[in-house]
Design an enzyme around this catalytic site. Structure first.
Site, PDB file in Angstrom:
ATOM      1  N   ASP A  38      15.337  -4.370 -16.131  1.00 34.82           N
ATOM      2  CA  ASP A  38      15.512  -5.740 -16.631  1.00 34.82           C
ATOM      3  C   ASP A  38      16.962  -5.924 -17.037  1.00 34.82           C
ATOM      4  O   ASP A  38      17.372  -5.503 -18.121  1.00 34.82           O
ATOM      5  CB  ASP A  38      14.587  -5.977 -17.826  1.00 34.82           C
ATOM      6  CG  ASP A  38      13.145  -6.137 -17.391  1.00 34.82           C
ATOM      7  OD1 ASP A  38      12.279  -5.418 -17.915  1.00 34.82           O
ATOM      8  OD2 ASP A  38      12.888  -6.979 -16.515  1.00 34.82           O
ATOM      9  N   HIS A  69      16.067  -6.641 -11.771  1.00 35.40           N
ATOM     10  CA  HIS A  69      15.614  -7.996 -12.113  1.00 35.40           C
ATOM     11  C   HIS A  69      16.767  -8.650 -12.848  1.00 35.40           C
ATOM     12  O   HIS A  69      16.990  -8.404 -14.034  1.00 35.40           O
ATOM     13  CB  HIS A  69      14.361  -7.901 -12.985  1.00 35.40           C
ATOM     14  CG  HIS A  69      13.864  -9.233 -13.463  1.00 35.40           C
ATOM     15  ND1 HIS A  69      12.861  -9.334 -14.413  1.00 35.40           N
ATOM     16  CD2 HIS A  69      14.217 -10.500 -13.159  1.00 35.40           C
ATOM     17  CE1 HIS A  69      12.615 -10.610 -14.649  1.00 35.40           C
ATOM     18  NE2 HIS A  69      13.425 -11.341 -13.900  1.00 35.40           N
ATOM     19  N   GLY A 147      10.501  -7.698 -24.066  1.00 31.56           N
ATOM     20  CA  GLY A 147       9.205  -7.116 -23.782  1.00 31.56           C
ATOM     21  C   GLY A 147       8.248  -7.419 -24.917  1.00 31.56           C
ATOM     22  O   GLY A 147       8.629  -7.988 -25.941  1.00 31.56           O
ATOM     23  N   GLY A 148       6.983  -7.071 -24.728  1.00 31.26           N
ATOM     24  CA  GLY A 148       5.994  -7.191 -25.782  1.00 31.26           C
ATOM     25  C   GLY A 148       5.501  -8.597 -26.069  1.00 31.26           C
ATOM     26  O   GLY A 148       4.891  -8.849 -27.121  1.00 31.26           O
ATOM     27  N   ASP A 178       5.223 -10.291 -14.050  1.00 30.31           N
ATOM     28  CA  ASP A 178       5.983  -9.569 -15.061  1.00 30.31           C
ATOM     29  C   ASP A 178       5.871 -10.275 -16.395  1.00 30.31           C
ATOM     30  O   ASP A 178       6.271 -11.426 -16.541  1.00 30.31           O
ATOM     31  CB  ASP A 178       7.453  -9.519 -14.620  1.00 30.31           C
ATOM     32  CG  ASP A 178       8.361  -8.849 -15.626  1.00 30.31           C
ATOM     33  OD1 ASP A 178       9.550  -8.690 -15.311  1.00 30.31           O
ATOM     34  OD2 ASP A 178       7.900  -8.498 -16.731  1.00 30.31           O
ATOM     35  N   GLY A 179       5.258  -9.519 -17.359  1.00 31.04           N
ATOM     36  CA  GLY A 179       5.219 -10.057 -18.720  1.00 31.04           C
ATOM     37  C   GLY A 179       3.817 -10.031 -19.280  1.00 31.04           C
ATOM     38  O   GLY A 179       2.959 -10.795 -18.811  1.00 31.04           O
TER      39      GLY A 179
HETATM   40  C1  DX5 Z   1      10.984 -10.094 -19.908  1.00 31.26           C
HETATM   41  C2  DX5 Z   1      10.833  -8.720 -19.352  1.00 31.26           C
HETATM   42  C3  DX5 Z   1       9.475  -8.156 -19.747  1.00 31.26           C
HETATM   43  C4  DX5 Z   1       9.300  -6.722 -19.382  1.00 31.26           C
HETATM   44  C5  DX5 Z   1       7.841  -6.313 -19.482  1.00 31.26           C
HETATM   45  O1  DX5 Z   1      12.241 -10.586 -19.600  1.00 31.26           O
HETATM   46  O2  DX5 Z   1      10.978  -8.760 -17.931  1.00 31.26           O
HETATM   47  O3  DX5 Z   1       8.493  -8.946 -19.121  1.00 31.26           O
HETATM   48  O4  DX5 Z   1       9.794  -6.510 -18.142  1.00 31.26           O
HETATM   49  O5  DX5 Z   1       7.483  -6.486 -20.797  1.00 31.26           O
HETATM   50  P1  DX5 Z   1       6.002  -6.194 -21.324  1.00 31.26           P
HETATM   51  O6  DX5 Z   1       5.244  -5.456 -20.247  1.00 31.26           O
HETATM   52  O7  DX5 Z   1       6.219  -5.375 -22.551  1.00 31.26           O
HETATM   53  O8  DX5 Z   1       5.416  -7.536 -21.600  1.00 31.26           O
END
Ligand code: DX5
Length: 226
Positions: A38, A69, A147-148, A178-179
């Site tokens: 990321d 990303h 994240g989170g 993703d997310g």
């Molecule tokens: C947001 C990030 C998150 C990460 C994954 O910009 O791209 O989505 O990769 O985060 P989790 O799996 O902790 O939601």
């Protein structure tokens, strides 16, 4: 319904940053299919993360593909650096590209796989005219930057719409989400058509370890597709 195998692409955001090379190896040994970096510039999103040198330093630790990303405002100026760092896939945000068609073409010319990401508020139609250029479409299931966060179930109709667009092309295009992806949310995304699942928190916080988390998410996602 996608017949492509479910792939698990961990985000290294929750990893131990002082040991990123070893963390990549732990993820590879846990059975992940690729690793997502990321990349955040503190402008496109209010967070700052990995430069190309950090990724390059980890490249030799594992064999699995790297995907960058790019959550940055100026992807055109950075793409070549992340390809040179060892990223086989480069994801740019449709919202950050004035000339998305040209940017994706440039990624291909650099020898990497072009990919495009859509923020939650961006319609699937934003990528309708570049489906011939991409190898992956990423539907964000959170607002990017951290994240989170909580999974946005309201993105599932968009996932299904992108899945239909991919089917119409007849091309082999990954549909990535993703997310907020974990055992409770992966089924909804997979049933809607996602086949590459990016997870960070759900992998690193599993008390039974990374391999268990990878296998559990893969299993429930495959089961949801019937
Ligand atoms: C947001 C990030 C998150 C990460 C994954 O910009 O791209 O989505 O990769 O985060 P989790 O799996 O902790 O939601």
């Amino acid at each position: 319904m996608s017949s492509r195998p479910i792939q698990i692409a961990p985000s290294v955001l929750p990893a131990e940053f002082s040991r990123l090379g070893e963390e990549c190896k732990r993820l590879e040994d846990a059975g992940v299919d690729r690793i997502q970096w990321d990349v955040m510039d503190g402008v496109f999103v209010p967070n700052l993360t990995f430069g190309p040198d950090v990724i390059h330093a980890c490249r030799s630790h594992v064999e699995v593909p790297f995907e960058a990303h790019l959550m940055v405002v100026n992807p055109d100026e950075l793409i070549h650096k992340y390809v040179e760092a060892g990223c086989e896939i480069v994801i740019v945000h449709a919202e950050a590209c004035t000339h998305l068609h040209r940017t994706l073409s440039n990624i291909r010319e650099l020898g990497a796989s072009p990919a495009v990401a859509l923020n939650p508020a961006t319609p699937a139609s934003a990528v309708r005219h570049v489906m011939d250029l991409v190898d992956l479409v990423l539907v964000m299931t959170v607002n990017p930057g951290f994240g989170g966060q909580a999974y946005l179930e309201t993105m599932e109709p968009k996932i299904a719409e992108v899945a239909s667009m991919i089917e119409l092309t007849g091309r082999d295009i990954d549909l990535e989400v993703d997310g907020g992806i974990g055992p409770a949310t992966a089924p909804g995304s997979a049933a809607a058509g996602a086949d590459v699942l990016v997870a960070g928190s759900a992998l690193f916080r599993d008390p039974k370890g990374l391999a268990h988390a990878v296998e559990e998410i893969r299993t429930v996602a495959e089961a949801a597709r019937g």
